[in-house]
Structure formats: C-alpha cells, structure tokens
Design a protein around this motif. Sequence first.
Motif, PDB file in Angstrom:
ATOM      1  N   ASN A  98     -28.913  47.864  16.809  1.00  0.00           N
ATOM      2  CA  ASN A  98     -28.395  46.584  17.282  1.00  0.00           C
ATOM      3  C   ASN A  98     -29.574  45.781  17.836  1.00  0.00           C
ATOM      4  OD1 ASN A  98     -27.089  44.422  18.419  1.00  0.00           O
ATOM      5  ND2 ASN A  98     -26.040  45.597  20.018  1.00  0.00           N
ATOM      6  N   PRO A  99     -30.149  44.850  17.068  1.00  0.00           N
ATOM      7  CA  PRO A  99     -31.322  44.114  17.541  1.00  0.00           C
ATOM      8  C   PRO A  99     -31.064  43.312  18.808  1.00  0.00           C
ATOM      9  CG  PRO A  99     -31.026  43.830  15.174  1.00  0.00           C
ATOM     10  CD  PRO A  99     -29.785  44.477  15.694  1.00  0.00           C
ATOM     11  N   GLU A 100     -29.791  43.027  19.102  1.00  0.00           N
ATOM     12  CA  GLU A 100     -29.459  42.268  20.296  1.00  0.00           C
ATOM     13  C   GLU A 100     -29.108  43.179  21.471  1.00  0.00           C
ATOM     14  OE1 GLU A 100     -29.996  39.281  19.906  1.00  0.00           O
ATOM     15  OE2 GLU A 100     -29.549  38.705  17.847  1.00  0.00           O
ATOM     16  N   GLY A 101     -29.192  44.509  21.286  1.00  0.00           N
ATOM     17  CA  GLY A 101     -28.648  45.421  22.269  1.00  0.00           C
ATOM     18  C   GLY A 101     -29.652  46.214  23.068  1.00  0.00           C
ATOM     19  N   ASP A 168     -21.804  34.932  20.908  1.00  0.00           N
ATOM     20  CA  ASP A 168     -22.293  35.864  21.913  1.00  0.00           C
ATOM     21  C   ASP A 168     -23.465  35.199  22.634  1.00  0.00           C
ATOM     22  OD1 ASP A 168     -23.314  37.896  23.435  1.00  0.00           O
ATOM     23  OD2 ASP A 168     -23.624  39.296  21.779  1.00  0.00           O
ATOM     24  N   THR A 170     -25.456  36.275  24.722  1.00  0.00           N
ATOM     25  CA  THR A 170     -26.620  37.138  24.939  1.00  0.00           C
ATOM     26  C   THR A 170     -27.430  37.341  23.671  1.00  0.00           C
ATOM     27  OG1 THR A 170     -25.439  39.213  24.457  1.00  0.00           O
ATOM     28  CG2 THR A 170     -25.328  38.376  26.717  1.00  0.00           C
ATOM     29  N   ALA A 171     -26.978  36.786  22.561  1.00  0.00           N
ATOM     30  CA  ALA A 171     -27.637  37.010  21.273  1.00  0.00           C
ATOM     31  C   ALA A 171     -28.795  36.040  21.055  1.00  0.00           C
ATOM     32  CB  ALA A 171     -26.627  36.868  20.135  1.00  0.00           C
ATOM     33  N   THR A 172     -29.722  36.441  20.196  1.00  0.00           N
ATOM     34  CA  THR A 172     -30.866  35.581  19.888  1.00  0.00           C
ATOM     35  C   THR A 172     -30.417  34.288  19.226  1.00  0.00           C
ATOM     36  OG1 THR A 172     -32.299  37.516  19.617  1.00  0.00           O
ATOM     37  CG2 THR A 172     -33.050  35.456  18.635  1.00  0.00           C
ATOM     38  N   TYR A 173     -29.426  34.363  18.337  1.00  0.00           N
ATOM     39  CA  TYR A 173     -28.984  33.150  17.655  1.00  0.00           C
ATOM     40  C   TYR A 173     -28.462  32.118  18.645  1.00  0.00           C
ATOM     41  CZ  TYR A 173     -24.104  34.818  17.942  1.00  0.00           C
ATOM     42  OH  TYR A 173     -22.875  35.237  18.385  1.00  0.00           O
ATOM     43  N   GLU A 208     -39.932  38.717  25.386  1.00  0.00           N
ATOM     44  CA  GLU A 208     -39.207  39.408  24.325  1.00  0.00           C
ATOM     45  C   GLU A 208     -39.158  38.626  23.024  1.00  0.00           C
ATOM     46  OE1 GLU A 208     -35.958  37.754  27.122  1.00  0.00           O
ATOM     47  OE2 GLU A 208     -38.075  38.279  27.168  1.00  0.00           O
ATOM     48  N   TYR A 209     -39.583  37.352  23.046  1.00  0.00           N
ATOM     49  CA  TYR A 209     -39.536  36.537  21.834  1.00  0.00           C
ATOM     50  C   TYR A 209     -40.923  36.078  21.386  1.00  0.00           C
ATOM     51  CZ  TYR A 209     -34.543  36.446  22.711  1.00  0.00           C
ATOM     52  OH  TYR A 209     -33.240  36.814  22.923  1.00  0.00           O
ATOM     53  N   HIS A 220     -31.649  32.774  11.549  1.00  0.00           N
ATOM     54  CA  HIS A 220     -30.631  32.594  12.591  1.00  0.00           C
ATOM     55  C   HIS A 220     -29.923  31.251  12.436  1.00  0.00           C
ATOM     56  CE1 HIS A 220     -31.090  36.162  15.055  1.00  0.00           C
ATOM     57  NE2 HIS A 220     -32.399  36.054  14.974  1.00  0.00           N
TER      58      HIS A 220
END
Length: 293
Positions: A98-101, A168, A170-173, A208-209, A220
């Motif tokens: 899960n890349p967002e997790g 979501d 909390t997601a990158t998108y 983180e980015y 995205h």
Amino acid sequence: MSGVTIHLPRDVQGNGSGYGHGVGNGGHGEARGQGAVPVTLRLGPGDVARFGRGSADVPVDVRLGDPAVSRLAGEIRVTEDHWQLSNFSATQSYLVENPEGAGEYLRVPPRRAGAPIPFEFARVVLPTRGSTVSFQVFAPDHVYLDADRAHHAGGRWGTQTLTAYSLDETATYFLILVALCEPRLRDESAIAVPTTPQIVERLRHCPEYRGLTARAVSSHIDYLAEEKLRLVPTTATATAATTVTDPGPGARRNGKREAIVGVALRFGLVREEHLGLLPPRVAEGVRARAGAE
C-alpha cells in the motif's frame, strides 16, 4: 465497485522472449520486447486478468518480462466490492504494498487462491534474481456508509446511499489535488492551474515527496480525472454527470487539470483548511525562520 485499473510501466515489461497482450489507448495489442508501450488494463466486476512472463502457448494480460517470473504467475479477479489476487507459483510469495500506508503490505503465499485485497491503491511486487518487478492496481470505488446509517445501525433502511466522490485525504493523489487548487483557494489566480513541473516543485519540500516525479504526478492526475471524479469527454453519453472538453492532444492535459480543479472547488472537495496539508511555501518558510531568530 465499478472496476479496477491495472497499470504496468514500459520498463517493467523487459525484453524477455515471453509474449503477452498489452492494453493501451482503448485497444489490444502485443507487448513484445523492445518498444513495448505501457499497459493500462481496465477490469469490471467478474473480469479476470492473468499476469506472468507468458509464452506463445500461455498468453497473459500483463506481461512481466523477467526470466525469474513464471510463465503464468497469477491472476487478478474483480468482485463486486474488492479485488482478489491468486498466486500460481509453487515456491514464491508475492507482496501487495500500500504506497499510501507507510509501509503497510500483504504477503500472498505460494498457491494462495483468491486472496482479498483491501487497498485502494496497491503495488503488486514479484521477486526476481535481480531486484523485483511490480505493477500497480487502482481500485477507487470503496463503499462508505452514510453518516446517518453509521450512527443508527440496526434500523430499517432501503437502498444504501453511496458517496458521490470518495476521496482519501491521506493519499498522495489528494495532496496533488490540493496543490492544483491552491492558487484559486488563495485568490491568486482565477484562471491558471499549476503545471505538472510546478506541482513537483511545490511538493519537493516534503521529505516524503522529494522523489516524486513528473510522471508520477501525471499518473495521479489521470487517476483523479478518470477514476475518482469520473470526468468524461463531451463525446460520451449525455447522461454523464461531469464532462471535460477534449480539444485535441495539445490542450488535453491543461483542460483535464482545469476540469479537476473546477469540480473539486464547486463541490467543496478541497477547501481552505486543506491547504495545511501542503508544505510551507519557500517565501513563507524564510519569513518564519527570520521571525524566530
């Protein structure tokens, strides 16, 4: 769940001797060796996609051109409310990340059939003799309860109401969506929407980015437009809720970004309080440090 999208970058397909069926630009085509194009495969409920090295006798939908990958490594099956992963290998486990997790992952052991995957955005990783090979799976249509239903569970209800735009935060998108909307939320521009390189520059101050690439941002943005907000060309059916004009390849990307921002702001999907998710802008950071000294 209306379906899932599988994406395989060009460089993952490798130059092996296996054969497979690539799916891109709405049609089927072979993806063999050098010159193979990125694969984007869309599946609806009940559909199945098989992945592996493939061969003339063992066709696969997603070809992973590494000699350590089985000819038929596994399959993905879409159900009504999730997707499942089957591992056909007798010896190798697969990972679903899960890349967002923040490091969250599932391990699918050898010969495991129909393992349910709960992630909205997942990376399927297979081991190789070198590093790993992987492909991405997007499953956007998770079902959420109405607030009233969640607070009054056990009552008598009719057909369940679904969330129109399931995002979501909390997601990158979503962070990319906030960056797209930022100029208009700050009343800095009534027209201009940030370009992809500008978004990369805007987010690179987040530790983180720092490795976020323009290609990832574009993916995205496509995900937001096609899966989360369900923007469709004006040539589609008249019943579509939201449309985006398709003036041609030259202006398509700008039009898509503007349409995304328009929907997000009109429906309140992104608001001023979401600006706090972004890193401080360079000028703001300089002023803050100067004030602290």
